[in-house]
Design an enzyme around this catalytic site. Structure first.
Site, PDB file in Angstrom:
ATOM      1  N   ARG A   1       0.804  -1.220   0.000  1.00 24.27           N
ATOM      2  CA  ARG A   1       0.000   0.000   0.000  1.00 24.27           C
ATOM      3  C   ARG A   1       0.842   1.277   0.000  1.00 24.27           C
ATOM      4  O   ARG A   1       0.633   2.169  -0.828  1.00 24.27           O
ATOM      5  CB  ARG A   1      -0.908   0.040   1.245  1.00 24.27           C
ATOM      6  N   THR A   2       1.756   1.385   0.960  1.00 26.18           N
ATOM      7  CA  THR A   2       2.424   2.674   1.174  1.00 26.18           C
ATOM      8  C   THR A   2       3.287   3.065  -0.026  1.00 26.18           C
ATOM      9  O   THR A   2       3.269   4.212  -0.473  1.00 26.18           O
ATOM     10  CB  THR A   2       3.285   2.606   2.457  1.00 26.18           C
TER      11      THR A   2
ATOM     12  N   LYS B   1      25.245  -5.229  -1.738  1.00 26.11           N
ATOM     13  CA  LYS B   1      26.716  -5.378  -1.810  1.00 26.11           C
ATOM     14  C   LYS B   1      27.372  -4.692  -0.626  1.00 26.11           C
ATOM     15  O   LYS B   1      28.570  -4.466  -0.614  1.00 26.11           O
ATOM     16  CB  LYS B   1      27.224  -4.766  -3.113  1.00 26.11           C
TER      17      LYS B   1
ATOM     18  N   ARG C   1      11.183   3.784   3.955  1.00 22.14           N
ATOM     19  CA  ARG C   1      10.727   2.749   4.894  1.00 22.14           C
ATOM     20  C   ARG C   1      11.951   1.924   5.262  1.00 22.14           C
ATOM     21  O   ARG C   1      12.710   1.509   4.376  1.00 22.14           O
ATOM     22  CB  ARG C   1       9.666   1.850   4.266  1.00 22.14           C
TER      23      ARG C   1
ATOM     24  N   HIS D   1       4.668   5.667  11.734  1.00 22.00           N
ATOM     25  CA  HIS D   1       4.158   5.535  10.353  1.00 22.00           C
ATOM     26  C   HIS D   1       3.154   6.690  10.185  1.00 22.00           C
ATOM     27  O   HIS D   1       1.939   6.486  10.170  1.00 22.00           O
ATOM     28  CB  HIS D   1       3.493   4.161  10.195  1.00 22.00           C
TER      29      HIS D   1
HETATM   30  N1   CP Z   1      -0.456  -0.163   5.919  1.00 24.43           N
HETATM   31  C1   CP Z   1       0.766  -0.367   5.388  1.00 24.43           C
HETATM   32  O1   CP Z   1       1.754   0.255   5.776  1.00 24.43           O
HETATM   33  O2   CP Z   1       0.781  -1.314   4.393  1.00 24.43           O
HETATM   34  P1   CP Z   1       2.062  -1.747   3.551  1.00 24.43           P
HETATM   35  O3   CP Z   1       2.982  -2.477   4.477  1.00 24.43           O
HETATM   36  O4   CP Z   1       1.517  -2.644   2.442  1.00 24.43           O
HETATM   37  O5   CP Z   1       2.701  -0.513   2.994  1.00 24.43           O
END
Ligand code: CP
Length: 306
Positions: free
Chosen positions: A55-56, A83, A105, A133
């Site tokens: 999603r993100t 590497k 992320r 998040h």
């Molecule tokens: N909700 C969320 O962060 O989903 P993803 O891990 O798919 O990005």
């Protein structure tokens, strides 16, 4: 606001501005034949993902493209990180390529903060370890605003694996800042120990905690972050903390069911509940694009061009 690292450091005014601009983004793009705005033409947004995401990552990519930015997707699994290249050297490479914003992320809490020391562009935290998040919490708040008419005064139960959840942490700080009452519900083993100063109520009995809620947010049990047995079996967990149709009936009729995804159907949430009209799970995904457009727009233009 130069970066978006946590909701804890956002002021209420900044959070409300993001939610207002989110509304404007949704209105500006919905129903257009070409769902694009020129606001970030000529800017480059880099998606730097060291952990899996469905999603993100796609949401940030869609948001940046709808604002006419150029998007570079960098997946650690197919990069020179394999590497041995460090985060700092990776950041300096992106800086040399002229990234205006880096969406990161990373499994390590604090990695986005470190990135701000090495690059000049805006840094947006797309999830760092169990820490934060922020755009997930903002899209959750926007979804509540749309479905419940607001966040102030609403009661939100966040249920399940709080210990490992950056989504829970970001929601706790944002929702309480916006005037909501937050209840954390889960097995004692999956609630953090040092939370005396968190603005929350704690409950261990899900049936009791569902009474009077406006929204319930079910969390995924994060097996990949668990290095011990936090509950006896998946069946036992589902029986005590899973949201099924019987428990849905305990909630007020107007109350909504949220989940950030990905879901473990049959564990923290029954399939019939996830697919019910009271679940906002796919709306949350749609709203995520508007929220990320708003955040990219505000960080990259200071709100000065559209
Ligand atoms: N909700 C969320 O962060 O989903 P993803 O891990 O798919 O990005």
């Amino acid at each position: 606001m130069k970066h978006l690292l946590t909701t804890k450091e956002l002021s209420r005014e900044e959070a409300e501005l993001i939610l207002d601009v989110t509304e404007q983004m949704a209105e500006a793009v919905t129903g257009r034949e070409v769902p694009k705005l020129p606001a970030l033409r000529g800017r480059t947004v880099v998606n730097l993902f060291f952990e899996d995401s469905t999603r993100t990552r796609t949401s940030f990519e869609t948001a940046a493209k709808r604002l006419s930015a150029d998007v570079v997707n960098f997946a650690a699994k197919t990069s020179s990180v394999n590497k041995g290249e460090s985060l700092r050297d990776t950041a300096l490479t992106l800086q040399a390529m002229g990234a205006d914003a880096v969406v990161i992320r990373h499994p390590a809490a604090g990695a986005p903060q470190r990135l701000t020391e090495w690059i000049e562009g805006a840094v947006l935290n797309a999830g760092d370890g169990t820490h934060a998040h922020p755009t997930q919490a903002l899209l959750d708040a926007y979804t509540m605003k749309k479905r419940l008419g607001g966040v102030e005064g609403r009661t939100v139960a966040i249920v399940g694996d709080i210990l490992h959840s950056r989504v829970a942490r970001s929601n706790i700080w944002l929702l309480s800042k916006l005037g909501a009452h937050v209840r954390l519900v889960g097995p004692p083993t999956l609630l953090p120990k040092d939370i005396d100063d968190w603005p929350v109520e704690i409950g261990y009995d899900l049936d009791a905690s569902l009474k009077g809620v406006d929204a319930v947010m079910m969390l995924r049990v994060q097996r990949e972050r668990q290095n011990a047995a936090f509950f006896p079996t998946a069946n036992e967990y589902a029986r005590l903390y899973g949201l099924d149709e019987r428990r849905l009936a305990l909630m007020p009729d107007h109350a909504i069911v949220m989940h950030p995804g990905p879901m473990n159907r049959g564990m923290e949430i029954a399939a019939a509940v996830a697919d019910s009209p009271r679940a906002t799970i796919t709306e949350q995904v749609t709203n995520g694009v508007w929220v990320r457009m708003a955040v990219l727009y505000l960080l990259l233009t200071n709100g000065e061009s559209k």
